[in-house]
Scaffold this active site. Structure first.
Site, PDB file in Angstrom:
ATOM      1  N   GLU A 131      50.578 -16.962  72.713  1.00  9.12           N
ATOM      2  CA  GLU A 131      51.041 -17.353  73.631  1.00  9.12           C
ATOM      3  C   GLU A 131      50.769 -18.639  74.715  1.00  9.12           C
ATOM      4  O   GLU A 131      51.428 -19.787  74.270  1.00  9.12           O
ATOM      5  CB  GLU A 131      52.389 -16.286  75.028  1.00  9.12           C
ATOM      6  CG  GLU A 131      53.435 -15.407  73.604  1.00  9.12           C
ATOM      7  CD  GLU A 131      54.498 -16.327  73.201  1.00  9.12           C
ATOM      8  OE1 GLU A 131      54.076 -16.918  72.406  1.00  9.12           O
ATOM      9  OE2 GLU A 131      55.015 -15.688  73.655  1.00  9.12           O
ATOM     10  N   THR A 184      59.825 -24.074  75.476  1.00 12.60           N
ATOM     11  CA  THR A 184      58.559 -23.522  76.326  1.00 12.60           C
ATOM     12  C   THR A 184      59.023 -23.880  77.720  1.00 12.60           C
ATOM     13  O   THR A 184      58.715 -24.140  78.433  1.00 12.60           O
ATOM     14  CB  THR A 184      58.650 -21.790  75.889  1.00 12.60           C
ATOM     15  OG1 THR A 184      59.427 -21.227  75.429  1.00 12.60           O
ATOM     16  CG2 THR A 184      58.021 -21.087  77.595  1.00 12.60           C
TER      17      THR A 184
HETATM   18  N1  HSE Z   1      59.764 -15.505  80.212  1.00 15.79           N
HETATM   19  C1  HSE Z   1      59.131 -17.438  79.409  1.00 15.79           C
HETATM   20  C2  HSE Z   1      60.349 -17.791  79.818  1.00 15.79           C
HETATM   21  C3  HSE Z   1      59.989 -16.032  78.236  1.00 15.79           C
HETATM   22  O1  HSE Z   1      61.053 -17.458  80.399  1.00 15.79           O
HETATM   23  O2  HSE Z   1      59.604 -19.223  80.152  1.00 15.79           O
HETATM   24  C4  HSE Z   1      59.445 -17.560  76.661  1.00 15.79           C
HETATM   25  O3  HSE Z   1      60.552 -17.557  76.220  1.00 15.79           O
END
Ligand code: HSE
Length: 309
Positions: A131, A184
């Protein structure tokens, strides 16, 4: 011992409204498939990626799958060559945990291929590093549900403390992926750096309520708790049709709805399949009204996590 392996890893919904970076659940589909083959090359190489429209890097130092596999081999002091074939069976930049599905599939596949040198919980930090490669932050709320299956709470990142939550049997998720791309990394950068104390109090109450509701199968409590005062107000601006979809699915009897991960996908939870399917049709028709193509998925909470095919 095997020479090759194929693994499916599921998509996931992170945040689940009030639980930014600390709550997520896995779904049955979509997901990613990875095939690993041992080779004599002494190198980790990506030989093929399908389903990504050419968007993902083939460079083994830049792709999430190869990076996690290289870290794993390095930690174990193993220098076997690995050829990677990745089939993206899900949209990129969708908020459905696409990079997480790749990382989870990769780490499970290499562990299995090498005869399980590490336990399941030891695989999580590797998937989290995937990630970091994908979006710059090693958040676990997609990879942990993808790896363990089910609904997962990340109580703490340092030290890592991850708890799989029991969920009501009848809980269904509906997802819509409108054809808009939100990265993201960008969706994290726009977040407010400071929040109001009163919002933090309301948000904590909702996280606690959602978890209590899940553990006791109290659908009313689940529903009352699915509100986000911190992230949704900022991120929903990036998603055309967001308020219209949310209002429409709540009218149809959803327990709650919100942005799936960093968006643009939207998810809803319901307590039966018929409602979940009606919601899917409605989500699609709202987006058709905006002339935005979309696909929908209806799934129970996936309790199994990755599957060896
Ligand atoms: N918690 C992360 C965000 C998840 O909201 O940035 C990304 O899929």
């Amino acid at each position: 011992m095997r020479d090759s392996i194929k693994v499916f890893a599921p998509a996931s919904v992170a945040n689940v409204t009030c639980g930014f970076d600390i709550l997520g659940f896995a779904v049955d589909q979509p997901g990613d498939e990875i095939t690993l083959k041992k080779s004599d090359s002494g190198k980790v190489s990506i030989l093929q990626i399908t389903g990504d429209g050419g968007a993902l890097p083939m460079d083994a130092d830049k792709n999430t799958c190869s990076v996690v596999i290289k870290m794993f081999l390095n930690d174990l002091g193993i220098d076997t060559g690995i050829d990677i074939y990745l089939d993206k069976k899900m949209p990129l930049g969708s908020g459905l945990g696409s990079s997480a599905a790749s990382s989870v599939a990769a780490i499970c596949a290499i562990n299995e291929l090498l005869g399980k040198p590490k336990k399941l919980e030891e695989l999580l930090p590797y998937a989290m590093e995937g990630e970091r490669v994908a979006c710059g932050a090693a958040h676990a709320d997609n990879v942990a549900p993808g790896l363990y299956g089910g609904f997962v709470l990340i109580r703490s990142y340092d030290p890592l403390d991850v708890i799989k939550l029991k969920t009501p049997d009848k809980l269904y998720a509906t997802l819509v992926h409108p054809h808009i791309e939100v990265q993201t990394k960008d969706a994290r950068e726009i977040l407010r750096k400071r929040i109001y104390f009163k919002d933090s109090v309301k948000q904590s109450g909702n996280v606690a309520g959602l978890i209590a509701g899940l553990l006791t199968s109290d659908y009313g409590l689940i529903s009352r708790s699915m509100h986000d005062y911190i992230v949704e107000p900022t991120r929903s601006i990036l998603i055309p049709g967001y308020n219209e979809v949310k209002d429409a699915v709540m009218d149809l009897g959803a327990l709650g709805a919100g942005i799936s991960g960093s968006g643009p996908s939207i998810f809803a939870l319901s307590k039966d399949k018929i409602t979940a399917e009606k919601i899917a049709l409605k989500m699609k028709s709202v987006y058709a009204g905006f002339r935005i193509e979309s696909e929908t998925y209806v799934s129970k909470i996936n309790q199994a996590g990755p599957k060896i095919l």
